[in-house]
Motif scaffolding. Sequence first.
Motif, PDB file in Angstrom:
ATOM      1  N   GLU A  36       0.800  -1.274   0.092  1.00 41.04           N
ATOM      2  CA  GLU A  36       0.123  -0.026  -0.010  1.00 41.04           C
ATOM      3  C   GLU A  36       0.676   1.297  -0.065  1.00 41.04           C
ATOM      4  O   GLU A  36       0.616   2.062  -0.773  1.00 41.04           O
ATOM      5  N   LEU A  37       1.957   1.263   0.698  1.00 42.41           N
ATOM      6  CA  LEU A  37       2.754   2.568   0.953  1.00 42.41           C
ATOM      7  C   LEU A  37       3.528   2.732  -0.129  1.00 42.41           C
ATOM      8  O   LEU A  37       3.746   3.835  -0.780  1.00 42.41           O
ATOM      9  N   MET A  38       4.043   1.642  -0.828  1.00 41.79           N
ATOM     10  CA  MET A  38       4.828   1.599  -2.028  1.00 41.79           C
ATOM     11  C   MET A  38       4.036   1.892  -3.192  1.00 41.79           C
ATOM     12  O   MET A  38       4.641   2.770  -4.085  1.00 41.79           O
ATOM     13  N   THR A  39       2.874   1.636  -3.293  1.00 38.59           N
ATOM     14  CA  THR A  39       1.943   2.269  -4.284  1.00 38.59           C
ATOM     15  C   THR A  39       1.769   3.981  -4.382  1.00 38.59           C
ATOM     16  O   THR A  39       1.889   4.437  -5.215  1.00 38.59           O
ATOM     17  N   ILE A  40       1.452   4.176  -2.961  1.00 38.73           N
ATOM     18  CA  ILE A  40       1.823   5.628  -2.688  1.00 38.73           C
ATOM     19  C   ILE A  40       2.967   6.319  -3.137  1.00 38.73           C
ATOM     20  O   ILE A  40       2.779   7.520  -3.883  1.00 38.73           O
ATOM     21  N   GLU A  41       3.987   5.760  -2.675  1.00 33.49           N
ATOM     22  CA  GLU A  41       5.391   6.358  -3.282  1.00 33.49           C
ATOM     23  C   GLU A  41       5.478   6.227  -4.845  1.00 33.49           C
ATOM     24  O   GLU A  41       6.292   7.141  -5.294  1.00 33.49           O
ATOM     25  N   GLU A  42       4.776   5.285  -5.488  1.00 29.81           N
ATOM     26  CA  GLU A  42       5.181   5.283  -6.972  1.00 29.81           C
ATOM     27  C   GLU A  42       4.283   6.320  -7.402  1.00 29.81           C
ATOM     28  O   GLU A  42       4.799   6.987  -8.462  1.00 29.81           O
ATOM     29  N   VAL A  43       3.027   6.699  -6.854  1.00 34.28           N
ATOM     30  CA  VAL A  43       2.218   7.870  -7.365  1.00 34.28           C
ATOM     31  C   VAL A  43       2.984   9.238  -7.180  1.00 34.28           C
ATOM     32  O   VAL A  43       2.883   9.954  -8.065  1.00 34.28           O
ATOM     33  N   LEU A  44       3.895   9.138  -6.038  1.00 33.99           N
ATOM     34  CA  LEU A  44       4.208  10.383  -5.601  1.00 33.99           C
ATOM     35  C   LEU A  44       5.379  10.706  -6.581  1.00 33.99           C
ATOM     36  O   LEU A  44       5.937  11.910  -7.025  1.00 33.99           O
ATOM     37  N   ALA A  45       6.172   9.631  -6.614  1.00 31.99           N
ATOM     38  CA  ALA A  45       7.451   9.755  -7.481  1.00 31.99           C
ATOM     39  C   ALA A  45       7.025  10.330  -9.251  1.00 31.99           C
ATOM     40  O   ALA A  45       7.983  10.794  -9.852  1.00 31.99           O
ATOM     41  N   CYS A  82       6.399  22.076  -0.608  1.00 30.09           N
ATOM     42  CA  CYS A  82       6.781  20.777  -1.215  1.00 30.09           C
ATOM     43  C   CYS A  82       5.760  20.687  -2.458  1.00 30.09           C
ATOM     44  O   CYS A  82       6.124  20.233  -3.799  1.00 30.09           O
ATOM     45  N   VAL A  83       4.609  20.971  -2.292  1.00 29.46           N
ATOM     46  CA  VAL A  83       3.399  20.920  -3.437  1.00 29.46           C
ATOM     47  C   VAL A  83       3.922  22.108  -4.357  1.00 29.46           C
ATOM     48  O   VAL A  83       4.007  21.629  -5.624  1.00 29.46           O
ATOM     49  N   ALA A  84       4.578  23.349  -3.922  1.00 31.49           N
ATOM     50  CA  ALA A  84       4.928  24.522  -5.097  1.00 31.49           C
ATOM     51  C   ALA A  84       6.246  23.832  -5.673  1.00 31.49           C
ATOM     52  O   ALA A  84       6.350  23.948  -6.956  1.00 31.49           O
ATOM     53  N   ALA A  85       6.940  23.082  -5.077  1.00 34.22           N
ATOM     54  CA  ALA A  85       8.121  22.374  -5.744  1.00 34.22           C
ATOM     55  C   ALA A  85       7.753  21.607  -6.930  1.00 34.22           C
ATOM     56  O   ALA A  85       8.560  21.365  -7.708  1.00 34.22           O
ATOM     57  N   MET A  86       7.097  20.601  -6.250  1.00 34.04           N
ATOM     58  CA  MET A  86       6.313  19.628  -7.311  1.00 34.04           C
ATOM     59  C   MET A  86       5.645  20.160  -8.493  1.00 34.04           C
ATOM     60  O   MET A  86       5.933  19.846  -9.648  1.00 34.04           O
ATOM     61  N   GLY A 118       9.794  16.715 -13.549  1.00 31.76           N
ATOM     62  CA  GLY A 118       9.151  15.575 -13.340  1.00 31.76           C
ATOM     63  C   GLY A 118      10.181  14.560 -13.695  1.00 31.76           C
ATOM     64  O   GLY A 118      11.129  15.045 -14.365  1.00 31.76           O
ATOM     65  N   TRP A 119      10.204  13.219 -13.740  1.00 26.63           N
ATOM     66  CA  TRP A 119      11.276  12.175 -13.847  1.00 26.63           C
ATOM     67  C   TRP A 119      10.629  11.627 -15.346  1.00 26.63           C
ATOM     68  O   TRP A 119       9.510  11.464 -15.520  1.00 26.63           O
ATOM     69  N   ASP A 120      11.688  11.212 -16.184  1.00 27.89           N
ATOM     70  CA  ASP A 120      11.227  10.544 -17.315  1.00 27.89           C
ATOM     71  C   ASP A 120      11.071   9.021 -16.932  1.00 27.89           C
ATOM     72  O   ASP A 120      10.494   8.451 -17.641  1.00 27.89           O
ATOM     73  N   GLU A 121      11.752   8.435 -15.953  1.00 22.17           N
ATOM     74  CA  GLU A 121      11.884   7.332 -15.456  1.00 22.17           C
ATOM     75  C   GLU A 121      12.133   7.027 -14.219  1.00 22.17           C
ATOM     76  O   GLU A 121      13.038   7.733 -13.577  1.00 22.17           O
ATOM     77  N   VAL A 122      11.735   6.161 -13.353  1.00 20.71           N
ATOM     78  CA  VAL A 122      11.918   6.045 -12.070  1.00 20.71           C
ATOM     79  C   VAL A 122      11.810   4.488 -11.630  1.00 20.71           C
ATOM     80  O   VAL A 122      11.103   3.766 -12.301  1.00 20.71           O
ATOM     81  N   GLY A 170      15.974   7.752 -10.448  1.00 20.72           N
ATOM     82  CA  GLY A 170      15.305   8.784 -11.324  1.00 20.72           C
ATOM     83  C   GLY A 170      16.084   9.079 -12.319  1.00 20.72           C
ATOM     84  O   GLY A 170      17.287   9.509 -12.268  1.00 20.72           O
ATOM     85  N   ARG A 171      15.481   9.038 -13.439  1.00 19.46           N
ATOM     86  CA  ARG A 171      16.269   9.669 -14.827  1.00 19.46           C
ATOM     87  C   ARG A 171      15.573  10.613 -15.399  1.00 19.46           C
ATOM     88  O   ARG A 171      14.290  10.603 -15.443  1.00 19.46           O
ATOM     89  N   ARG A 172      16.170  11.698 -15.712  1.00 17.37           N
ATOM     90  CA  ARG A 172      15.618  12.948 -16.343  1.00 17.37           C
ATOM     91  C   ARG A 172      16.767  13.292 -17.477  1.00 17.37           C
ATOM     92  O   ARG A 172      17.832  13.800 -17.308  1.00 17.37           O
ATOM     93  N   GLY A 173      16.256  13.009 -18.934  1.00 17.08           N
ATOM     94  CA  GLY A 173      17.067  13.470 -19.848  1.00 17.08           C
ATOM     95  C   GLY A 173      18.324  12.319 -19.727  1.00 17.08           C
ATOM     96  O   GLY A 173      18.113  11.163 -19.389  1.00 17.08           O
TER      97      GLY A 173
END
Length: 112
Positions: free
Chosen positions: A7-16, A45-49, A54-58, A80-83
Amino acid sequence: MDPIIDELMTIEEVLANGSGDDYAEVLHEDAVVVVPGAVLDKAGCVAAMDSSPGWDEVDLGDARLVRSKDTATVVYPFTGRRGQETYTATLASTYVTAVGGWHLLVHQHTPE
């Protein structure tokens, strides 16, 4: 595997992969988010996000769970990969149970 980890890792995936709205929904009102170079409250945090590209891949690695009556912490490797840039770190997220489910209270990145 423990259903709480799932359950928590599903939330973490959504956040990532998420936006500020995703964080606003999950973050506790008194949340603290510690990332390289900043310590953020919920609004920060909300403003930063919202301003993040975002990430291209996590990749969220295998998590370890530390649990007490009303809290649960997951600790796991993150990539995380970005470019062409890759970011690797150990992440720790502590959640507290409340009405409506789990709320993220403390989140910290420790870069490798």
